[in-house]
Design a protein around this motif. Structure first.
Motif, PDB file in Angstrom:
ATOM      1  N   ALA A  45       0.836  -1.208   0.000  1.00  0.00           N
ATOM      2  CA  ALA A  45       0.000   0.000   0.000  1.00  0.00           C
ATOM      3  C   ALA A  45       0.868   1.253   0.000  1.00  0.00           C
ATOM      4  CB  ALA A  45      -0.932  -0.017   1.213  1.00  0.00           C
ATOM      5  N   ALA A  46       1.967   1.224   0.754  1.00  0.00           N
ATOM      6  CA  ALA A  46       2.868   2.375   0.802  1.00  0.00           C
ATOM      7  C   ALA A  46       3.546   2.591  -0.547  1.00  0.00           C
ATOM      8  CB  ALA A  46       3.915   2.161   1.895  1.00  0.00           C
ATOM      9  N   LEU A  47       3.942   1.500  -1.197  1.00  0.00           N
ATOM     10  CA  LEU A  47       4.552   1.608  -2.521  1.00  0.00           C
ATOM     11  C   LEU A  47       3.555   2.176  -3.519  1.00  0.00           C
ATOM     12  CD1 LEU A  47       6.939   1.061  -4.429  1.00  0.00           C
ATOM     13  CD2 LEU A  47       6.040  -1.264  -4.746  1.00  0.00           C
ATOM     14  N   ARG A  48       2.306   1.735  -3.423  1.00  0.00           N
ATOM     15  CA  ARG A  48       1.271   2.255  -4.308  1.00  0.00           C
ATOM     16  C   ARG A  48       1.084   3.749  -4.073  1.00  0.00           C
ATOM     17  NH1 ARG A  48      -1.947  -1.334  -3.309  1.00  0.00           N
ATOM     18  NH2 ARG A  48      -3.187  -0.390  -1.644  1.00  0.00           N
ATOM     19  N   ALA A  49       1.121   4.182  -2.811  1.00  0.00           N
ATOM     20  CA  ALA A  49       0.970   5.603  -2.497  1.00  0.00           C
ATOM     21  C   ALA A  49       2.147   6.412  -3.048  1.00  0.00           C
ATOM     22  CB  ALA A  49       0.859   5.784  -0.981  1.00  0.00           C
ATOM     23  N   MET A  50       3.359   5.855  -2.962  1.00  0.00           N
ATOM     24  CA  MET A  50       4.525   6.531  -3.528  1.00  0.00           C
ATOM     25  C   MET A  50       4.356   6.721  -5.031  1.00  0.00           C
ATOM     26  SD  MET A  50       7.527   4.456  -1.456  1.00  0.00           S
ATOM     27  CE  MET A  50       8.872   5.115  -2.470  1.00  0.00           C
ATOM     28  N   ARG A  51       3.844   5.694  -5.691  1.00  0.00           N
ATOM     29  CA  ARG A  51       3.648   5.779  -7.135  1.00  0.00           C
ATOM     30  C   ARG A  51       2.568   6.796  -7.473  1.00  0.00           C
ATOM     31  NH1 ARG A  51       3.089   0.884  -7.735  1.00  0.00           N
ATOM     32  NH2 ARG A  51       0.829   0.685  -7.951  1.00  0.00           N
ATOM     33  N   GLU A  52       1.507   6.806  -6.710  1.00  0.00           N
ATOM     34  CA  GLU A  52       0.416   7.752  -6.960  1.00  0.00           C
ATOM     35  C   GLU A  52       0.875   9.189  -6.738  1.00  0.00           C
ATOM     36  OE1 GLU A  52      -2.593   6.312  -4.353  1.00  0.00           O
ATOM     37  OE2 GLU A  52      -3.276   4.722  -5.725  1.00  0.00           O
TER      38      GLU A  52
END
Length: 409
Positions: A19-26
Motif C-alpha cells: 500500500a505504501a509503494l502504491r501511495a509513492m507511485r500515486e
C-alpha cells in the motif's frame, strides 16, 4: 488467523508495504509539470524522468517486495554503551517508505542491508536475528530464522536459501538478490575504481553477479554514472534477451544494452578470413603467441644508469640492471605492471647506495629518483611501451614475426 501469529504479522507488513509503494507511485503520478516549468524542453525531460520513476515504483506481482529481515541488537550508528534499542529492517529490491517517511522496506544495496549477506555466527555484525521469507508466487508462505547472537544455537544451512539456489533455471535469467553469498557480495560492493573480473565455471553465477554489481554501482554512484551512462555488452542478442529483465526487476531502467557487433557495426568490413585462418586466430594457443610477442620487446641492458642528484652521481651497473629485469621477467607479471614497477626497482637500487654512503633517504626520494630522466630513458629502452593494435597487426601481417613466436606452441 490472528496477528499474534508471526507469519500473519509478516503478511500484514507485506500488505502495508504494498500500500505504501502504491501511495509513492500515486504521488509521482499526481505531479503536474506545468507547475514547475514553462520551458517545453525542460518539461519533456522532466516528464521522461517522471515516467521512469513510475516504472521503477511498479509493484511486480511475481517479485516479492521484500525477502528478508534484520533485527539489530543496537540502533545502527548508536553508542552501544548507551544500550540503544535495536531496530528492525525489512530487506527488499527497492526502498519503500510510509506517509511520514519512515522506511518500511530497505533497498538491498543500502549499507544497513549488508549484514543480510555477510553476517554469521562468527561475525554477527550486531545482528541478533536474520529472517528469510519464502514465497509462492507473490504470496508470503514461510519464514526461517537465524539467531546469530545466540552462541547456543548451532549455525545451520538455510532450507529456504538452498531451495531458492537450487530452483530450476527456466526462461529469462532471474535476479539473485535474495541469495547473494558473502564472497559474491564482496564483488558486488567493491569500489568503482579499477576493473573487476568475475571468474568461475559454467553455472556459477558470473553474469548474475556482474549485473547485481551494475545495480549496486548505480545505487552508490548514481550521480556520477548518470553523466556518462551505463552499457551492458553481450556476445549476441539472444544473451541480452536472456538477461534483460534482471536490472529492471532491481529498479534500474536506464541501462543500455548492446552486442559487440552493435559497437563495431559502423566500421567498414573490407575482408573476411578463410575458415582455417579464423580457426587459428581463435585458437587458445594464440594467447601464448601474444605473450611471447609482447615480451620480445624487452631488452637486456648493456650500459649502466647514472642518476645525478645535486652534486652526487649514483651509478647502477648494467649487471645489476640485468638482475632487476630478469627478476621481473621471472615473476611473469603483466607486461604493463612490470613496466610500471621497473623504475621503482631501479630507484631502490640507487637508495641502497645512498644508505651505504650514510644518507637517510625516504619514500619521497625513491619516487623522485624513479621519475629521474635517466631512469625514464632506461625504462623506455629496456621495457618499452607496446601498442596492442600495432602488435596484433604485425602478428597477422608479418609471417616471419608470427612464426618466430609461434614455434613449438
Amino acid at each position: 488467523m490472528s496477528l499474534d501469529d508471526p507469519l500473519s504479522r509478516e503478511r500484514a507488513h507485506l500488505t502495508s508495504s504494498r500500500a505504501a509503494l502504491r501511495a509513492m507511485r500515486e504521488d509521482v503520478e499526481s505531479l503536474d509539470i506545468a507547475d514547475v516549468t514553462a520551458n517545453w524542453v525542460n518539461a519533456a525531460v522532466l516528464q521522461r524522468q517522471i515516467d521512469d520513476r513510475i516504472k521503477a515504483l511498479a509493484d511486480l506481482s511475481h517479485t516479492p517486495l521484500f525477502f528478508g529481515r534484520l533485527d539489530y541488537l543496537h540502533a545502527p550508528g548508536a553508542d552501544r554503551a548507551e544500550g540503544a534499542e535495536g531496530e528492525r529492517f525489512y530487506i527488499g529490491r527497492r526502498h519503500v517508505h510510509d506517509a511520514v517517511g519512515d522506511p518500511m522496506v530497505i533497498d538491498w544495496r543500502a549499507p544497513v542491508s549488508q549484514p543480510f549477506y555477510r553476517a554469521s555466527k562468527k561475525d554477527p555484525m550486531d545482528v541478533g536475528l536474520r529472517r528469510r521469507f519464502g514465497y509462492t508466487g507473490g504470496d508470503l508462505t514461510a519464514y526461517e530464522d537465524e539467531r546469530l547472537s545466540d552462541p547456543a544455537e548451532a549455525e545451520v544451512v538455510s532450507a529456504l536459501l538452498q531451495a531458492e539456489i537450487e530452483r530450476p533455471r527456466v526462461g529469462p535469467m532471474r535476479d539473485i538478490v535474495a541469495t547473494i553469498q558473502p564472497e559474491q557480495d564482496e564483488i558486488v560492493r567493491s569500489g568503482l575504481s579499477g576493473s573487476v573480473c568475475v571468474q568461475g565455471g559454467p553455472g556459477t553465477g558470473k553474469t548474475a553477479v556482474g549485473l547485481h554489481r551494475v545495480a549496486y554501482l548505480l545505487y552508490a554512484h548514481r550521480e556520477r554514472l548518470a553523466r556518462t551512462g551505463t552499457l551492458v555488452i553481450g556476445p549476441n542478442r539472444s544473451f541480452l534477451h536472456y538477461i534483460e529483465q534482471v536490472l529492471p526487476a532491481l529498479g534500474e531502467l536506464e541501462v543500455k544494452q548492446a552486442t559487440v557487433d552493435d559497437l563495431v557495426g559502423h566500421v567498414e568490413v573490407r575482408g573476411a578470413d578463410a575458415a582455417d585462418a579464423a580457426v587459428i586466430k581463435g585458437d587458445a594457443r594464440m594467447a601464448e603467441v601474444l605473450r611471447r610477442a609482447v615480451r620480445s620487446h624487452i631488452t637486456l641492458p648493456v650500459e649502466p644508469v647514472v642518476v645525478v642528484r645535486g652534486s652526487r652521481r649514483w651509478r647502477v651497473p648494467a649487471y645489476e640492471l640485468e638482475e632487476i629485469v630478469r627478476e621481473l621477467m621471472g615473476r611473469d607479471m603483466r607486461y604493463g605492471a612490470a613496466r610500471d614497477a621497473l623504475p621503482q626497482r631501479i630507484a631502490h637500487a640507487v637508495l641502497v647506495q645512498m644508505e651505504r654512503s650514510g644518507e637517510a633517504p625516504d619514500d619521497r626520494v625513491q619516487d623522485s629518483v624513479a621519475r629521474n630522466a635517466a631512469v625514464k630513458a632506461a625504462v623506455k629502452v629496456l621495457w618499452p611501451a607496446v601498442d596492442p593494435a600495432k602488435l596484433v597487426l604485425r602478428l597477422l601481417s608479418d609471417a616471419e614475426f608470427l612464426a618466430e613466436h609461434a614455434e613449438g606452441v
